[in-house]
Design an enzyme around this catalytic site. Structure first.
Site, PDB file in Angstrom:
ATOM      1  N   THR B  93       0.878  -1.178   0.000  1.00 12.79           N
ATOM      2  CA  THR B  93       0.000   0.000   0.000  1.00 12.79           C
ATOM      3  C   THR B  93       0.911   1.222   0.000  1.00 12.79           C
ATOM      4  O   THR B  93       1.496   1.559   1.015  1.00 12.79           O
ATOM      5  CB  THR B  93      -0.896  -0.001   1.255  1.00 12.79           C
ATOM      6  N   LYS B 169      -7.172   0.970  -3.528  1.00 11.62           N
ATOM      7  CA  LYS B 169      -6.764   0.482  -2.202  1.00 11.62           C
ATOM      8  C   LYS B 169      -6.859   1.585  -1.153  1.00 11.62           C
ATOM      9  O   LYS B 169      -7.391   1.376  -0.053  1.00 11.62           O
ATOM     10  CB  LYS B 169      -5.322  -0.041  -2.282  1.00 11.62           C
ATOM     11  N   LYS B 238      -1.057   6.250   8.815  1.00 12.68           N
ATOM     12  CA  LYS B 238      -0.271   6.405   7.594  1.00 12.68           C
ATOM     13  C   LYS B 238      -1.165   6.320   6.356  1.00 12.68           C
ATOM     14  O   LYS B 238      -1.059   7.132   5.430  1.00 12.68           O
ATOM     15  CB  LYS B 238       0.803   5.304   7.522  1.00 12.68           C
TER      16      LYS B 238
END
Lengths: 292, 292, 292, 292
Positions: B93, B169, B238
Site C-alpha cells: 500500500t 486500495k 499512515k
C-alpha cells in the site's frame, strides 16, 4: 388479535397488509382516506376517525415524524380514547425526548407503550422481512410479539425503556448516512484519478462492504440516478438532526454527524428535495469540481 | 513458474506460502533472515541478498511502506539487477506518487510492473482468499495472473495505469476507517443512553451492516480489547495520510478524512501505539466522558 | 422619556442604570425582586408585576433566552397590557424564528418592535459603551434612538426587518467562538513545540489580532483560569445552536460551527458548566494529551 | 554592517531596501537578476552568484518555501561558502523539520542561524513595520538585532531553538486562515438572511474584530474581489499543510485546520489559482448556493 393501525404511507400500508395476511382483525385509519382503500380490499376495516381505530387490544402506528405523532396522539386526545390495558406500538422514527414523553403519557393512563422503530424500506416491509427494534415493559412487548413477528424477519428486544429502541434506530440511521458519505468521498477520489465510481464501488460492495446498506446505496451513486428516492433527502436530514439532538442531550460529540449535517444541507441548498439522500455523492463531486 | 518474493512479514509470508503450495519455484528474501525460515521448511529457497531473489520470471514484493519500497527497489539498485522482461508485482500500500515513479522506472528498463495491493488480513492471506486489485500493462498482468490466483479469492482488474489499483486500495482503506469511526460515534451515543455497545453493534452487524468490514471491527469495539492489533493504529494513520495526499494531488475535499486524521492523531497522542485502529471507539467515548 | 425595563441580570441592570443616569423616568421589573434594589437606589421606580412596567412610551427588555422572552411577552400576555404605539426594544439574543414571531405579534396589536441585540459584556454595558444592533420600522427606531444612545458607544442601524439585527448578533457570536477555537488549537500546537501559550498569544494579540475579541479571551487561555466566566459555556453552546438553526433555515453549511458544537459539547461532557467558553482551550489541550 | 540578502521577491526587496536605507552595506542576489535592479539603484551591490552574497558578517534570506531554501542553502553548497561566525537569518516560512535540519547544518559548520519569520505584507515591509519573530543562539540574535530593527516595528524574541519562531509563524498563519473562514461562513449566513456581507463585516471589523487581520481580509470578501492577491491561495494552502505537519509531528488534533484544508482545496479545485486566499468566502457562498 383485534388491532388498529394508524398511518398508511408506503411503510404503514405494507406493514398493515402483513397483519391482515396473518389473520388479525385490523382496523385502519389514515388522515387522507384514499390510502386506506387497498387495505380495505385485502380485508381491513377502514374507519373515518382515529378514535375508532384504537378500540382493539393493540394499536400500531407508523407516522412520519415527531409533529405527526404529537398531533395525532397527544394534541388530538387519542390516548384518552383508548381503554386501559391497550398497548400502543409506535413504529415511527422520533426524538428521544418525545419517546420519553409518550412513555409517561401512556403510563399515566394505564396504557401500554412499545417503541418499535424498524429497519427496512417499503419493499422489505411488504415482504414481512423488517428488522424491528422493540423496547417497553415486558408484558406489553410480549402481548404484541405475534403482531411484530408477522411483519419482521427478526424482532430485536432492547429492554424496558422505550427510548432505548429509538436511540438504536437513530444511531443506525446515522451509520447509514456515514456509509453513504464514505462512498461519496471515496468515489470522488477514485473518479478524480480516473477510476469510474461504478468500478470502484463494484469492488467494495463485493468484498469488504458486501452488506445491504452499501449495496443499496452504491447503485444510485454509481448510476448517478437519485430518483425515485429510496429514502428522501429531507427525511435523512431530519434523522441526522434527531441523532444530533440525542447526542446533545447526553453530551456526545459526533464529528461525523456534523459533516453529514453540512453535506445534506448543501444538497438541500442545491435544490435537491425530491431525491434520495445518497445524492451526497453529487455534493462530494461538486466540491472536487469533477465534471459530468 | 520461477518467482521471487521479497518481504516476509505476516502478510508476505502467508502469500508466499500459497505460491509454494501451488507448485511454483519460489525464492524468498527478507531483510531479517529469521522470517524466512518457515518458508524454507515449506520448500522455498532462501537467499541472503535481494538481488538473488529477482532472477525469475516474476518478482513479488510485500513491503511495509513507501520508504521500504523506495529503499529496496530504487535506492538499492534492485531494478538494475533484473533481466528485461521480468515482471515486478508490488503488493504494498503505497502513495500514488511512488506508484507512478515506479511504473516509469520499470518501463525505462524494459521491466514489467503490476500494482497489486490487497484487501485481507494475514489469516485471509493464509487461506489464499485475498481480494487482489491488479493494474498494469495487460501482457504483464496476464503473465502473473496464475500467481495472483494462487493467493486470491478474486483478482480485480483495474486497467493499465498502475496507480489505479493504488487509489482503489487507498479509497477502500479510507472507507474502512470511516466504518470504524461511524461505529465509534454511534456506539458512544448508544452507551450514553444506556444501550451497551455490544448490544447495539450486534443489531447493526446482523442486519444493515452484515459485512466483513463491520463484523471484524465491531468485535474489538464491543469488547473494548484492541490488542493484538488486526491493523495497527500507526499504519492506519499512515494510510489516511496517503489517501489525503492522493486527494490533495487531484484536489478532492474529503471532510471525513479530516475527521479521521484528527481522531487517529488523538489516539496516538494518548499513547496508543500498539493497538488496533478501531481504538477510535475509545477516543469517541473519552470525548463524551463515558466512564468505564 | 418614560420607559420600562424588564430583566435585571448583570447586563440589564447596567443598561437600565445608564437610562436613569441620562435622565429618563425608568420603571423596572425583574422576576426576582432583589435584583431591582440597586436600581431603586439610583432612582428607578420598582414595580411588582410586569404589566406595570410597560406603561411608558417604550419598554426595553434584556431576558436570557427564547424561553424567557416567550414566557414573559407571549405566554404571559404582556403585549396585551401595552398601549398601541408603545415601542418594545428587545435586547435579548434570540432565535430568528422567535424574532419573526415577535415582530408579527407586535404589529398585529399596533405595537412597535425593535430588535436590538448588543455586543459587550457587563463592564462595557456599565460604561455605556455597548455596540447596539438595531433593526425595526424606522419610526420605531427613531423614537427609541435617544434611549439606545444613552447605553451605546455606537448604534448600528440594520434595516427594517428585526431578524436582520438578530442574525448579525448570531453571526458575530459565532465569529467569537471561532476566534476562541482558533486560539485554542494554535496554542496547543505552540505548547506541543515548547512555546508557552502566554508567549504565543502575547505576540498574536499585540500584532495581527490586536482586537478586543482576541485580547479578552487570550487572557483566560494563557492563564488557564476560566472562572469567573465572562461568557458562560452553556450560553455559548446555546448561541452556537441558534446560529446553526439560522443556518438550517436558510440552508447554509457552516463547517466551523459543527466543530464548535462538538468542542463545546466535549467541554460540557467534562463537567465544565460554570466556566467561560474559552475553556475550549482545555479541550484542545486534552485532545493533544498535553500535560499540565 | 556588511550584509548579504538572498531572495528578492516583493517581500525580500522591500526588506533589503530598508537595510540599505539604514546605512548597511548590502550585497544582493536573486535567481532572476532583473529583480535586483531597483536595489542597485538604491545603492545595493548586485552579484551574479549566490556565493558572493554570503561574504559579510550576516546573510539574510527570504525565499519562497522549503524547496527553495533547501536548493539554495543545502543542495547548492552555499553553507560551505560562508566563513565561520557568519550569521544566517532565515525569514522564510518553512517546515519545522527543515528548521531543525538547517540549525544543525549551520552549527556543524560553526555558522550562526537565526529563524526570523515575519508577519506583514509587502507594503508593511516597505514601511519597515514588520513584526519579526526571532529565535536562535542569543549571541547570534544580538549580532543581527540592528538589522532586524531596521526592518521591523517590533522584534519578538522567542528563545534559542530556531523552530520556536517557525511554529509561532505557522500557528499565526493558521489563525489568519481561521479568521477568514469564520468571516466567510458568518457572511454567508448573513447574506442568506438578507444582510449584505459588506454591512455585516463593517459592524464586526469596527467593533469586536477591529484588528488588522480582519480589516484586511474583510475588504476583498465584502467587495468580492480577490485579485490582486494579498496572499495567494496556493501559498495559503501550503502553509496550512505546514501547520498540519507540525501538528502531526507533535500529535495535536486541529479540527479547524482540517476544515481549512478542505475549503482551500475546494477553492483550488474551482480553478482559483491566482487569487487571494480569502476566496474561501466564495466557497462558503457556493456551498449555500447563494446567487451572485
Amino acid at each position: 388479535m383485534k388491532v388498529g393501525f394508524i398511518g398508511l404511507g408506503a411503510m404503514g400500508s405494507a406493514m398493515a397488509s402483513n397483519l391482515v395476511a396473518a389473520g388479525h382483525a385490523v382496523t385502519v385509519w389514515n388522515r387522507s382516506p384514499a390510502a386506506a382503500e387497498p387495505l380495505a380490499s385485502l380485508g381491513a376495516k377502514v374507519v373515518r376517525t382515529a378514535d375508532r381505530a384504537v378500540q382493539g387490544e393493540a394499536v400500531l402506528s407508523m407516522l412520519a415524524n415527531d409533529a405527526a405523532v404529537r398531533e395525532v396522539f397527544l394534541d388530538g386526545g387519542l390516548l384518552d380514547a383508548m381503554d386501559p390495558g391497550t398497548v400502543h406500538v409506535n413504529h415511527a422514527t422520533i426524538s428521544l425526548a418525545l419517546a420519553k414523553e409518550l412513555a409517561e403519557a401512556h403510563a399515566r393512563r394505564g396504557l401500554g407503550y412499545v417503541a418499535a422503530p424498524v429497519f427496512g424500506r417499503p419493499d422489505v416491509a411488504a415482504a414481512g422481512r423488517l428488522n424491528i427494534l422493540a423496547a417497553g415493559v415486558p408484558a406489553s412487548v410480549e402481548k404484541v410479539r405475534p403482531l411484530l413477528q408477522a411483519m419482521a424477519a427478526k424482532v430485536w428486544p432492547l429492554g424496558e425503556a422505550p427510548e432505548r429502541a429509538n436511540v438504536v434506530k437513530l444511531a443506525g440511521n446515522f451509520m447509514l448516512a456515514a456509509a453513504i458519505e464514505s462512498m461519496a468521498e471515496a468515489s470522488a477520489l477514485a473518479r478524480a484519478h480516473g477510476v469510474a465510481a461504478a468500478d470502484f464501488l463494484e469492488v467494495m460492495t463485493a468484498t469488504l462492504f458486501a452488506a445491504p446498506a452499501y449495496q443499496g446505496y452504491a447503485k444510485p451513486i454509481a448510476e448517478r440516478r437519485y430518483k425515485p428516492a429510496g429514502f428522501a433527502l429531507p427525511l435523512g436530514y431530519k434523522d441526522i438532526g434527531l441523532a444530533q439532538a440525542a447526542a446533545e442531550a447526553a453530551r456526545v460529540p459526533m464529528p461525523f454527524a456534523g459533516v453529514l449535517r453540512d453535506g445534506l444541507l448543501e444538497a438541500l441548498a442545491a435544490g435537491d428535495e425530491d431525491v434520495d439522500w445518497s445524492v451526497l455523492a453529487e455534493v462530494a463531486a461538486r466540491r472536487a469540481h469533477l465534471g459530468d
